[in-house]
Design a protein around this motif. Structure first.
Motif, PDB file in Angstrom:
ATOM      1  N   ARG A 166       0.993   1.973   5.201  1.00 44.09           N
ATOM      2  CA  ARG A 166       0.383   2.635   4.017  1.00 44.09           C
ATOM      3  C   ARG A 166       1.274   3.608   3.107  1.00 44.09           C
ATOM      4  N   GLY A 189     -10.685   7.781   0.745  1.00 44.84           N
ATOM      5  CA  GLY A 189     -10.681   6.561   1.626  1.00 44.84           C
ATOM      6  C   GLY A 189      -9.969   5.405   1.039  1.00 44.84           C
ATOM      7  N   TYR A 190     -10.212   5.325  -0.209  1.00 41.50           N
ATOM      8  CA  TYR A 190      -9.720   4.279  -1.034  1.00 41.50           C
ATOM      9  C   TYR A 190      -8.119   4.068  -0.897  1.00 41.50           C
ATOM     10  N   HIS A 191      -7.583   3.129  -0.932  1.00 49.01           N
ATOM     11  CA  HIS A 191      -6.234   2.746  -0.548  1.00 49.01           C
ATOM     12  C   HIS A 191      -5.243   2.572  -1.976  1.00 49.01           C
ATOM     13  N   ILE A 210      -6.387   1.595  -7.226  1.00 48.49           N
ATOM     14  CA  ILE A 210      -7.137   1.070  -6.279  1.00 48.49           C
ATOM     15  C   ILE A 210      -7.079  -0.326  -6.716  1.00 48.49           C
ATOM     16  N   ILE A 265       1.181  -1.419   0.020  1.00 47.52           N
ATOM     17  CA  ILE A 265      -0.173   0.229  -0.009  1.00 47.52           C
ATOM     18  C   ILE A 265       0.827   1.303   0.057  1.00 47.52           C
ATOM     19  N   PHE A 301      -8.185  -2.623   6.292  1.00 48.80           N
ATOM     20  CA  PHE A 301      -7.876  -1.170   5.648  1.00 48.80           C
ATOM     21  C   PHE A 301      -8.300  -0.204   6.719  1.00 48.80           C
ATOM     22  N   SER A 302      -8.872  -0.464   7.663  1.00 52.87           N
ATOM     23  CA  SER A 302      -9.251   0.728   8.691  1.00 52.87           C
ATOM     24  C   SER A 302      -8.240   0.558   9.699  1.00 52.87           C
ATOM     25  N   SER A 338     -12.487  -4.303   4.982  1.00 54.35           N
ATOM     26  CA  SER A 338     -12.795  -2.949   5.837  1.00 54.35           C
ATOM     27  C   SER A 338     -12.103  -3.187   7.134  1.00 54.35           C
ATOM     28  N   LYS A 371      -2.914   6.675   0.422  1.00 54.68           N
ATOM     29  CA  LYS A 371      -4.620   6.577   0.555  1.00 54.68           C
ATOM     30  C   LYS A 371      -5.212   7.771  -0.001  1.00 54.68           C
ATOM     31  N   ARG A 372      -6.103   7.546  -0.825  1.00 51.01           N
ATOM     32  CA  ARG A 372      -6.977   8.592  -1.463  1.00 51.01           C
ATOM     33  C   ARG A 372      -7.835   9.466  -0.394  1.00 51.01           C
TER      34      ARG A 372
END
Length: 286
Positions: A191, A24-26, A155, A17, A184-185, A181, A20-21
């Motif tokens: 990242r 919220g998308y990685h 993505i 990774i 990724f959260s 999720s 991050k946009r």
């Protein structure tokens, strides 16, 4: 007439990774290869426009099922509302891929529906158009629609076809369902991997940055991984939960498979650079 269509699994041979946009998308750099193992869909073209999944997946409503979403999206794209010529479909899903396993089961099912119904309904859409529709459903759908092993960026939608060694894999399936999720959260997810060229990434040991987070929250992932690591290079696919060990030959993979403990669910599969879905499509079009 009912047609049988494969919805193959995928594995991520590496996953990093890089950022991050704002939405919220990685941003990813990952390497996809297909397996000769997956779900199977049996699709019958019908009349009247109705789309039915004849055996709904437990715990997934029809509204949220990617199979139904994909069929309806294709139908809306190709036919006007209330058009009496609108075809429908009855779909039966033979499900073997685990949910939340990192093997792309739901995305693969959706992609198979797009490709299959485009053929059975005679829509005539190009793979490029189907890929664009697939991206609306999910970031992993495009690679299944295109059907070639690929280096993915963005993505996951920026795909560069690659030709990889088609190794054999022993896939272990921990008894957990990991939501993407939840990985990724996690604040501890790395990242900030350095952006690298494909040549650079191919020249170093493959890694999956999601693996550490998954092992922390799901001990069974680490348990399965530690067992595999005794026999071959091993790592997690996607955001988990499945982990895989790679072998040069089928015999080597099956020798280890025969030694798997009773608490481990597993299977052996071959890596494939061309999706079994596209092989089936080619046979249908002959």
């Amino acid at each position: 007439m009912t047609h049988q269509w494969p919805a193959p699994a995928k594995i991520n041979l590496f996953l990093y990774i890089t950022g991050k946009r704002s939405d919220g998308y990685h941003l990813l750099q990952t390497l996809f290869q297909f397996l000769d193992y997956g779900d199977t869909l049996y699709i019958t073209k019908t009349v009247g426009g109705r789309v039915r999944l004849l055996n709904p997946v437990a715990g997934v409503t029809e509204k949220n099922n990617l199979i139904v979403q994909a069929a309806l999206m294709l139908q809306r794209y190709c036919w006007k509302t209330n058009d009496p010529t609108t075809p429908g479909a009855d779909i039966w899903l033979e499900k073997v891929l685990p949910m939340g396993g990192g093997l792309g089961g739901g995305s693969s099912d959706a992609a198979t529906v797009l490709v299959a119904l485009n053929a059975q309904w005679g829509c005539g859409l190009t793979i490029t158009t189907l890929t664009r529709l697939g991206l609306i459903i999910g970031a992993d759908v495009p690679v299944f629609v295109r059907g070639t092993a690929a280096f993915a960026e963005g993505i996951g939608e920026q795909l560069t076809p690659v030709v990889l060694v088609e190794k054999w894999y022993l896939i272990a399936v921990p008894p957990v369902n990991i939501a993407t999720s939840s990985i990724f959260s996690d604040p501890n997810l790395q990242r900030n991997a350095q952006y690298c060229s494909l040549d650079q990434l191919m020249s170093v040991t493959f890694q999956n940055v999601c693996e550490q987070v998954a092992k922390k929250h799901f001990p069974s992932v680490e348990q399965h991984l530690l067992w595999l690591l005794k026999y071959a290079p091993s790592r997690m696919t996607g955001t988990g939960a499945c982990v895989f060990a790679e072998f040069d030959t089928e015999d080597a993979a099956r020798q280890v498979f025969l030694q798997t403990p009773v608490w481990m669910r597993s299977f052996v599969a071959k890596g494939m650079n061309v999706s079994p879905l596209h092989r089936a499509l080619s046979l249908m079009q002959k």
